[in-house]
Design an enzyme around this catalytic site. Structure first.
Site, PDB file in Angstrom:
ATOM      1  N   ASN A 144      47.302  49.354 102.216  1.00 17.19           N
ATOM      2  CA  ASN A 144      46.146  48.886 101.691  1.00 17.19           C
ATOM      3  C   ASN A 144      46.086  48.156 100.448  1.00 17.19           C
ATOM      4  OD1 ASN A 144      43.690  49.834 103.318  1.00 17.19           O
ATOM      5  ND2 ASN A 144      45.034  51.638 103.488  1.00 17.19           N
ATOM      6  N   LYS A 202      38.972  49.980 118.315  1.00 14.22           N
ATOM      7  CA  LYS A 202      39.799  49.750 117.150  1.00 14.22           C
ATOM      8  C   LYS A 202      39.395  50.368 115.891  1.00 14.22           C
ATOM      9  CE  LYS A 202      39.616  47.323 113.880  1.00 14.22           C
ATOM     10  NZ  LYS A 202      39.288  47.508 112.444  1.00 14.22           N
ATOM     11  N   GLU A 243      45.967  54.819 109.313  1.00 15.80           N
ATOM     12  CA  GLU A 243      46.800  53.756 108.643  1.00 15.80           C
ATOM     13  C   GLU A 243      48.130  54.607 107.906  1.00 15.80           C
ATOM     14  OE1 GLU A 243      44.343  49.948 107.541  1.00 15.80           O
ATOM     15  OE2 GLU A 243      44.282  51.700 106.021  1.00 15.80           O
ATOM     16  N   THR A 256      43.119  45.363 113.945  1.00 14.90           N
ATOM     17  CA  THR A 256      43.792  44.867 112.533  1.00 14.90           C
ATOM     18  C   THR A 256      44.982  45.632 112.158  1.00 14.90           C
ATOM     19  OG1 THR A 256      41.854  46.535 111.756  1.00 14.90           O
ATOM     20  CG2 THR A 256      41.261  44.197 111.986  1.00 14.90           C
ATOM     21  N   THR A 292      31.516  54.442 114.074  1.00 11.65           N
ATOM     22  CA  THR A 292      32.971  54.421 113.479  1.00 11.65           C
ATOM     23  C   THR A 292      33.290  53.028 114.140  1.00 11.65           C
ATOM     24  OG1 THR A 292      34.997  55.353 113.185  1.00 11.65           O
ATOM     25  CG2 THR A 292      34.016  55.667 115.435  1.00 11.65           C
TER      26      THR A 292
END
Length: 402
Positions: A397, A178, A275, A152, A189
């Site tokens: 985000n 991932k 991220e 993603t 997780t």
């Protein structure tokens, strides 16, 4: 856990174990790139799994857990990105079951041998026409595009292959996963998949997986959030034809260490690819009263937003590490704690050492930052992994669905 020789375990280029096949395709769940795929074993494999503890567990995760719990066997796992099929009520459950049956029909196996994994946006119905079309395109190949199809916000695939010798038979363990955001697991997780050709029972595999996840995936954190779809699934198809791996098998420890090597590598890959992250952070705690407290303190430090921001800003403000330690209920020698960053001691006997700020700032520019802590309260240790907190995390985000 120790083995007699490091030579018994070999890290290798990515390679599926004997009897495993895979494929991936673009089903249109994402604008471009492959977004669906599967793993298939030529024989039913022993299986084990760990799953998110989020109360809104997604339909694919719940279905896979139910399927594995039937008899600890799987022969295939189908997975998609771009849509989590989470918080979709009865329709989500029905769609997950339909997806499972479509794969079973395509492979001519029982539906109870098919696992389902989905990741992506929560709360949007699964586009079943695209799912059906994607499944119809999947073949039994050695295509490794699957490792990209599940991504993603990840920046790269996360894979690991380790080979070892069990009872004079070569055994391969290959894992991929991932995970970049919503990483703060409890008993699981992200999405993780491990395949091996070793002979091991489902119950023994479950015991090994649960223990190893506690030492690896459960010791990483990116943002303190636990997803609705997180799970790790392991399949062992026995095609290596070794003696069954039990606690009494003298080579069991070799396999267990090889297995942990795979999961630990994947866990650190996720932490380092958080991220917006620019640095991998490893925290090693020693001098803990017990292992549980060592793990607790390590994860508290690596999960502290103040510590994460400090590392991003390359500022040796060691007080933020001390406050993270102090927030836990772990036993601590209040006047005897020491802290080092990349080998530079900042704290001794719970007081600053007066180290030059420029020296600390220089070492914090490294892509890997290691924080070592001694609680001086016992002889146990703990380790956790995470990343820094950057402006990019907010940007990613804030615009995730756009």
């Amino acid at each position: 856990m120790q083995v007699d020789s490091e030579d018994e375990i070999e890290v290798s280029p990515f390679d599926w174990p004997k009897g495993f096949y895979s494929d991936s395709t673009h089903a249109g769940l994402k604008p471009d790139g492959d977004d669906m795929g599967w793993i298939y074993s030529e024989v039913p494999a022993e299986a084990a799994g760990v799953y998110t503890t989020n109360q809104f567990q997604a339909a694919p995760t719940t279905l896979t857990k139910q399927t594995i719990n039937l008899n600890h066997q799987l022969q295939a796992v189908v997975m998609n990105s771009g849509n989590a099929n989470s918080c979709n009520g009865e329709q989500g459950i029905s769609d997950a079951e339909m997806m499972q049956q479509m794969v079973a029909d395509r492979l001519q196996i029982h539906a109870n041998l098919v696992g389902i994994a989905s990741t992506g946006v929560i709360g949007e119905p699964l586009p079943m026409a695209k799912i059906k079309a994607g499944i119809s395109e999947l073949k039994l190949t050695k295509n490794v595009g699957l490792t990209k199809a599940i991504l993603t916000t990840d920046t790269h695939p996360k894979t690991m292959t380790v080979k070892c010798v069990i009872n004079d038979q070569p055994v391969t363990i290959t894992g991929f996963c991932k995970g970049s955001g919503m990483i703060h697991p409890n008993m699981a997780t992200m999405l993780g998949f491990v395949t091996t050709d070793a002979v091991i029972s489902g119950s023994q595999l479950q015991q090994l997986l649960s223990h190893t996840v506690d030492e690896t995936f459960n010791q990483i954190t990116v943002d303190g959030d636990t997803s609705t779809n997180d799970m790790v699934v392991v399949m062992a198809n026995g095609q290596a034809h070794n003696q069954p791996l039990t606690d009494t098998n003298p080579d069991y420890s070799t396999f267990a260490v090889a297995f942990e090597t795979v999961l630990a590598h994947l866990a650190k890959e996720i932490a380092g690819d958080g991220e917006g992250a620019s640095k991998l952070v490893e925290v090693n705690v020693k001098g803990a009263l017990n292992h549980l407290e060592g793990q607790q303190v390590a994860k508290a430090i690596v999960g502290s937003n103040l510590v994460k921001a400090m590392i991003f800003g390359e500022d040796g403000n060691w007080g933020r590490i001390m406050q993270a330690i102090g927030q836990t209920d772990a036993h601590v020698d209040i006047d005897g704690v020491s802290v080092s960053i990349n080998g530079i001691q900042l704290v001794k006997n719970s007081m600053g050492t007066g180290i030059d700020d420029a020296e600390v700032s220089a070492t914090l520019k490294n892509k890997v930052v290691t924080i070592d802590v001694n609680l001086n309260a016992g002889s146990a240790a703990g380790t956790a992994w995470g990343c820094d907190l950057t402006y990019k995390y907010v940007q990613i985000n804030a615009s995730y669905r756009s």
